[in-house]
Design an enzyme around this catalytic site. Structure first.
Site: not given
Ligand SMILES: *Cc1c(COP(=O)(O)O)cnc(C)c1O
Length: 408
Positions: A74, A157, A185, A205, A207, A246, A332
């Site tokens: 994000t 996603n 993704q 990202s 996670h 940081t 979301c």
């Molecule tokens: C999860 C996701 C995001 C947001 O990622 P975060 O690291 O949770 O902010 C943006 N774009 C896609 C396609 C996602 O699956």
């Protein structure tokens, strides 16, 4: 309470224990500030960050100097889109410039585009085809003289559809328009190479790739062309001035390790999730009729199955499969009752959009999980359809489109 079976790998992934183990010392032992230049604590942290930067860069075919660490996708999306407009947008007239994006993007892209619109930026939202996909020709038709940026995601996603990124990248290069790609993704699911794809900016990202939450990265092309951004956060000038704050050293170490594993195990992970996904879909389609698959039949990632079950009510279905941790539409947006904006953009009707379920199969999913998921889904759909007058009519061979409905 028994834990449900986790099949929501697009919403987030568990941190791989191998990743967690590598991160752990950076909380309690190697806790220096990577910006501290005067002692060993700082040097060790800086070395770990630089190692992780190399791992992330290698995972996407980039150079280390092109990686900016952020708090996740994000933030990276905000930095890319706002940073480009602030840097390259016209400062005099009313309209700083034009952006091309898609109605099927993640909310982080769409909401950033909306914000830019409120500042006078002109935005074209492309409608995807019935499979949620865009073509380079469609993007080409939307380009204008004042287009600053094209923002099209690699993998959707919600439905797992894969866009023709290299073709869009080539087009953008020819037309000298910057290309930003949300690859959140895509990493760990398809091969990602920023050179082959011709992208100028790309986010990922932690996670979503079996790394920690709260950490991600933005790739910013350094050569041909050299992309410049206006920072969106003021502070100590970290990350070559593009993202002050940081550094999250344990998180960054985890992101690096997760990216390395994602690339090394790509084919293994794909084969694993594909086998599970196919097993699941075979069971569903063998047992149920009137099931629609959302997403592209071929151009989709292996780990995703987004299905709509006709003649069942979405809310009841979700309650009927409470033993499964799945998502109806995007994670979301599932807090709201609106049908998924992605399915709507593809022209999936209201009813089918409401009765859609996204199943995600990941590194830690087992065959037993899949069998249980199929069984629960089939039982819930059958039960709801037994109560459905519409389904009964369809079974009797009545064409619902010819029925004259009267309101009382
Ligand atoms: C999860 C996701 C995001 C947001 O990622 P975060 O690291 O949770 O902010 C943006 N774009 C896609 C396609 C996602 O699956």
């Amino acid at each position: 309470m028994k834990q449900p079976i986790y099949l929501d790998y697009q919403a987030t992934t568990p941190c791989d224990p191998r990743v967690f183990e590598i991160m752990a010392p950076y909380f309690t032992q190697v806790y220096g500030n990577a910006a501290s230049r005067s002692h060993a604590f700082g040097w060790q942290a800086e070395e770990a960050v630089s190692n992780a930067r190399a791992q992330v860069a290698a995972a996407i075919g980039a150079h280390e100097k092109e990686i900016i660490f952020t708090s996740g996708s994000t933030e990276a999306i905000n930095l890319a889109m706002k940073g480009v407009v602030d840097m390259y947008g016209k400062k005099d007239g009313d309209c700083p410039g034009h952006i091309v994006t898609s109605l099927a993007e993640h909310k982080a892209v769409l909401d950033t585009a909306k914000h830019l619109e409120s500042l006078g930026v002109q935005v074209t939202y492309l409608k995807p085809d019935q499979y949620g996909r865009h073509s380079a020709e469609q993007v080409a038709e939307a380009l204008q003289d004042n287009t600053l940026l094209v923002a099209i995601m690699w993998v959707n996603n919600e439905i797992g559809t894969v866009n023709p990124i290299a073709e869009i990248g080539k087009l953008c290069k020819e037309r000298q328009v910057l290309f930003f790609c949300d690859a959140t993704q895509a990493v760990g699911k398809v091969p990602v190479d920023v050179e082959a794809a011709g992208v100028d900016l790309l986010c990922l990202s932690g996670h979503k790739v079996y790394g920690p939450k709260g950490v991600g990265a933005l790739y910013v092309r350094r050569r041909k062309p050299r992309v410049r951004l206006v920072a969106q956060m003021d502070g100590g000038g970290h990350e070559r001035g593009m993202r002050s704050g940081t550094l999250n050293v344990p998180g960054i170490v985890g992101l690096g390790a997760a990216c390395e594993i994602a690339v090394r195990d790509l084919e293994k992970d794909r084969a694993h999730s594909r086998a599970l996904r196919d097993r699941f879909e075979e069971k569903i389609f063998a047992a149920l009729d009137h099931v629609h698959r959302n997403g592209h039949p071929e151009h989709r990632v292996d780990m995703c199955s987004n299905l709509s079950f006709a003649y069942v009510e979405g809310e009841s279905l979700i309650m009927g499969i409470s033993g499964l941790a799945v998502s109806s539409g995007s994670a979301c947006t599932s807090a709201s009752l609106e049908p998924s904006h992605v399915l709507m953009s593809m022209g999936v009707g209201d009813e089918l959009a409401h009765s859609s379920i996204r199943y995600g199969f990941g590194r830690f999913t087992t065959e037993a999980d899949v069998d249980e998921a199929a069984e629960q889904t089939i039982a819930a759909v059958n039960k709801l359809r037994e109560l459905s007058p519409l389904y009964e009519m369809v079974q009797e061979g009545i064409d619902l489109s010819t029925v004259q409905w009267t309101a009382h």
